[in-house]
Write a protein that holds these residues in place. Structure first.
Motif, PDB file in Angstrom:
ATOM      1  N   PRO A  74      -2.361  11.450   0.517  1.00 16.10           N
ATOM      2  CA  PRO A  74      -3.763  11.022   0.464  1.00 16.10           C
ATOM      3  C   PRO A  74      -4.039  10.003   1.564  1.00 16.10           C
TER       4      PRO A  74
ATOM      5  N   LEU B 200       0.789  -1.228   0.000  1.00 17.05           N
ATOM      6  CA  LEU B 200       0.000   0.000   0.000  1.00 17.05           C
ATOM      7  C   LEU B 200       0.825   1.284   0.000  1.00 17.05           C
TER       8      LEU B 200
ATOM      9  N   ILE C  82      11.898   9.000   7.311  1.00 17.35           N
ATOM     10  CA  ILE C  82      10.811   9.387   8.224  1.00 17.35           C
ATOM     11  C   ILE C  82      11.138   8.926   9.645  1.00 17.35           C
TER      12      ILE C  82
ATOM     13  N   PRO D 297      -0.073  16.596   2.498  1.00 12.55           N
ATOM     14  CA  PRO D 297      -0.317  16.220   1.100  1.00 12.55           C
ATOM     15  C   PRO D 297      -0.455  14.723   0.874  1.00 12.55           C
TER      16      PRO D 297
ATOM     17  N   TYR E 165       2.669   9.970  17.175  1.00  8.77           N
ATOM     18  CA  TYR E 165       2.605  10.825  15.996  1.00  8.77           C
ATOM     19  C   TYR E 165       2.175  10.015  14.778  1.00  8.77           C
TER      20      TYR E 165
ATOM     21  N   PHE F  65      10.803   5.634   4.079  1.00  5.20           N
ATOM     22  CA  PHE F  65      10.497   5.258   5.459  1.00  5.20           C
ATOM     23  C   PHE F  65      11.717   5.372   6.379  1.00  5.20           C
TER      24      PHE F  65
ATOM     25  N   ARG G 194      13.418  11.261  11.440  1.00  6.20           N
ATOM     26  CA  ARG G 194      13.014  12.641  11.715  1.00  6.20           C
ATOM     27  C   ARG G 194      12.667  12.763  13.195  1.00  6.20           C
TER      28      ARG G 194
ATOM     29  N   GLY H   6       9.046  13.769  -3.458  1.00  8.20           N
ATOM     30  CA  GLY H   6       8.265  14.347  -2.364  1.00  8.20           C
ATOM     31  C   GLY H   6       8.198  13.427  -1.168  1.00  8.20           C
TER      32      GLY H   6
ATOM     33  N   VAL I 133      -4.876   6.759   3.242  1.00 10.24           N
ATOM     34  CA  VAL I 133      -4.904   5.341   2.888  1.00 10.24           C
ATOM     35  C   VAL I 133      -5.666   4.644   4.010  1.00 10.24           C
TER      36      VAL I 133
ATOM     37  N   ILE J 273       8.038   0.866  10.340  1.00 10.50           N
ATOM     38  CA  ILE J 273       8.726   2.154  10.130  1.00 10.50           C
ATOM     39  C   ILE J 273       9.703   2.412  11.277  1.00 10.50           C
TER      40      ILE J 273
ATOM     41  N   TYR K 259      -1.051  10.381  12.429  1.00 11.69           N
ATOM     42  CA  TYR K 259      -0.844  10.698  11.010  1.00 11.69           C
ATOM     43  C   TYR K 259      -1.581   9.719  10.113  1.00 11.69           C
ATOM     44  N   LEU K 260      -1.509   8.433  10.465  1.00  7.41           N
ATOM     45  CA  LEU K 260      -2.072   7.402   9.583  1.00  7.41           C
ATOM     46  C   LEU K 260      -3.557   7.163   9.823  1.00  7.41           C
TER      47      LEU K 260
ATOM     48  N   CYS L 122       4.526   5.161  -3.574  1.00  5.53           N
ATOM     49  CA  CYS L 122       4.925   6.554  -3.338  1.00  5.53           C
ATOM     50  C   CYS L 122       6.193   6.678  -2.501  1.00  5.53           C
ATOM     51  N   HIS L 123       6.343   5.798  -1.501  1.00  3.71           N
ATOM     52  CA  HIS L 123       7.495   5.885  -0.606  1.00  3.71           C
ATOM     53  C   HIS L 123       8.482   4.773  -0.927  1.00  3.71           C
TER      54      HIS L 123
HETATM   55  C1  HEC Z   1      -0.191   8.494  -3.211  1.00  2.86           C
HETATM   56  C2  HEC Z   1       1.103   8.598  -2.581  1.00  2.86           C
HETATM   57  C3  HEC Z   1       1.286   8.067  -1.159  1.00  2.86           C
HETATM   58  C4  HEC Z   1       0.964   6.825  -0.667  1.00  2.86           C
HETATM   59  C5  HEC Z   1       0.294   5.657  -1.391  1.00  2.86           C
HETATM   60  C6  HEC Z   1       1.425   6.808   0.696  1.00  2.86           C
HETATM   61  N1  HEC Z   1       1.993   8.023   1.027  1.00  2.86           N
HETATM   62 FE1  HEC Z   1       2.774   8.524   2.837  1.00  2.86          FE
HETATM   63  N2  HEC Z   1       3.135  10.426   2.176  1.00  2.86           N
HETATM   64  C7  HEC Z   1       2.900  10.868   0.886  1.00  2.86           C
HETATM   65  C8  HEC Z   1       3.238  12.290   0.809  1.00  2.86           C
HETATM   66  C9  HEC Z   1       3.137  13.176  -0.441  1.00  2.86           C
HETATM   67  C10 HEC Z   1       3.687  12.654   2.103  1.00  2.86           C
HETATM   68  C11 HEC Z   1       4.168  14.033   2.587  1.00  2.86           C
HETATM   69  C12 HEC Z   1       5.608  14.239   2.302  1.00  2.86           C
HETATM   70  C13 HEC Z   1       6.522  13.850   3.433  1.00  2.86           C
HETATM   71  O1  HEC Z   1       6.225  14.093   4.616  1.00  2.86           O
HETATM   72  O2  HEC Z   1       7.593  13.275   3.150  1.00  2.86           O
HETATM   73  C14 HEC Z   1       3.605  11.464   2.925  1.00  2.86           C
HETATM   74  C15 HEC Z   1       3.942  11.424   4.261  1.00  2.86           C
HETATM   75  C16 HEC Z   1       3.905  10.291   5.059  1.00  2.86           C
HETATM   76  C17 HEC Z   1       4.243  10.250   6.467  1.00  2.86           C
HETATM   77  C18 HEC Z   1       4.623  11.448   7.345  1.00  2.86           C
HETATM   78  C19 HEC Z   1       6.062  11.772   7.268  1.00  2.86           C
HETATM   79  C20 HEC Z   1       6.428  12.767   8.338  1.00  2.86           C
HETATM   80  O3  HEC Z   1       7.623  12.786   8.655  1.00  2.86           O
HETATM   81  O4  HEC Z   1       5.583  13.500   8.850  1.00  2.86           O
HETATM   82  C21 HEC Z   1       4.085   8.968   6.878  1.00  2.86           C
HETATM   83  C22 HEC Z   1       4.315   8.431   8.284  1.00  2.86           C
HETATM   84  C23 HEC Z   1       3.634   8.208   5.745  1.00  2.86           C
HETATM   85  N3  HEC Z   1       3.531   9.039   4.660  1.00  2.86           N
HETATM   86  C24 HEC Z   1       3.347   6.865   5.794  1.00  2.86           C
HETATM   87  C25 HEC Z   1       2.732   6.166   4.760  1.00  2.86           C
HETATM   88  C26 HEC Z   1       2.294   4.796   4.876  1.00  2.86           C
HETATM   89  C27 HEC Z   1       2.468   3.933   6.112  1.00  2.86           C
HETATM   90  C28 HEC Z   1       1.726   4.472   3.680  1.00  2.86           C
HETATM   91  C29 HEC Z   1       1.085   3.159   3.293  1.00  2.86           C
HETATM   92  C30 HEC Z   1       0.043   2.670   4.162  1.00  2.86           C
HETATM   93  C31 HEC Z   1       1.797   5.653   2.816  1.00  2.86           C
HETATM   94  N4  HEC Z   1       2.426   6.654   3.514  1.00  2.86           N
HETATM   95  C32 HEC Z   1       1.309   5.713   1.524  1.00  2.86           C
HETATM   96  C33 HEC Z   1       2.407  10.121  -0.173  1.00  2.86           C
HETATM   97  C34 HEC Z   1       1.932   8.814  -0.081  1.00  2.86           C
END
Ligand code: HEC
Length: 112
Positions: free
Chosen positions: A91, A43, A68, A89, A78, A65, A71, A61, A93, A107, A82-83, A47-48
């Motif tokens: 979306p 999932l 993150i 930005p 937190y 992980f 940080r 962008g 999930v 993570i 967040y989740l 993106c990551h």
């Molecule tokens: C459609 C793209 C996308 C998907 C899919 C996605 N992310 Fe992200 N995520 C982002 C963006 C854009 C950011 C904001 C940029 C950043 O903080 O690096 C972000 C930020 C984060 C952050 C916060 C980082 C911080 O330091 O505050 C976490 C935690 C995170 N994502 C976890 C996840 C997890 C877990 C999943 C899967 C369940 C996931 N992301 C799926 C795009 C996505």
């Protein structure tokens, strides 16, 4: 992608065997991390960057992980907040409580 996930499960299994699968906290942690790795691959990896050595393109962008995890202030609390809610930005999930807990264990393992 499937191969990578299998590797994480394999590693967690061996780790669990090594310390004895008797319901110890460490075995639970290893299981959580393995489940979290699978959630991340499925999932989040679109993106990551979710693991060292992940292949395949990701957009600019979203932080990897391991970044993150390093940080400041990225505590379990937190990450839960967040989740659990939409946090642009990124979306939203939709994840179950169990998926959230396991992906956070995964993570956080990069910060150990
Ligand atoms: C459609 C793209 C996308 C998907 C899919 C996605 N992310 Fe992200 N995520 C982002 C963006 C854009 C950011 C904001 C940029 C950043 O903080 O690096 C972000 C930020 C984060 C952050 C916060 C980082 C911080 O330091 O505050 C976490 C935690 C995170 N994502 C976890 C996840 C997890 C877990 C999943 C899967 C369940 C996931 N992301 C799926 C795009 C996505």
């Amino acid at each position: 992608m499937i191969k990578l996930t299998a590797r994480y499960f394999g590693a967690a299994f061996i780790f669990a065997m090594a310390i004895g699968v008797s319901g110890t906290a460490q075995a639970d942690d290893a299981r959580d991390r393995a489940a979290g790795a699978a959630v991340a691959q499925e999932l989040c990896s679109g993106c990551h960057i979710v693991a060292e050595g992940q292949s395949g393109p990701v957009p600019d962008g979203p932080a990897p992980f391991p970044v993150i995890a390093e940080r400041p202030g990225r505590t379990v609390g937190y990450l839960q907040a967040y989740l659990s809610a939409p946090t642009p930005p990124m979306p939203h999930v939709p994840l179950s409580k169990r998926e959230i807990d396991s992906v956070i264990a995964y993570i956080r393992s990069f910060a150990d």
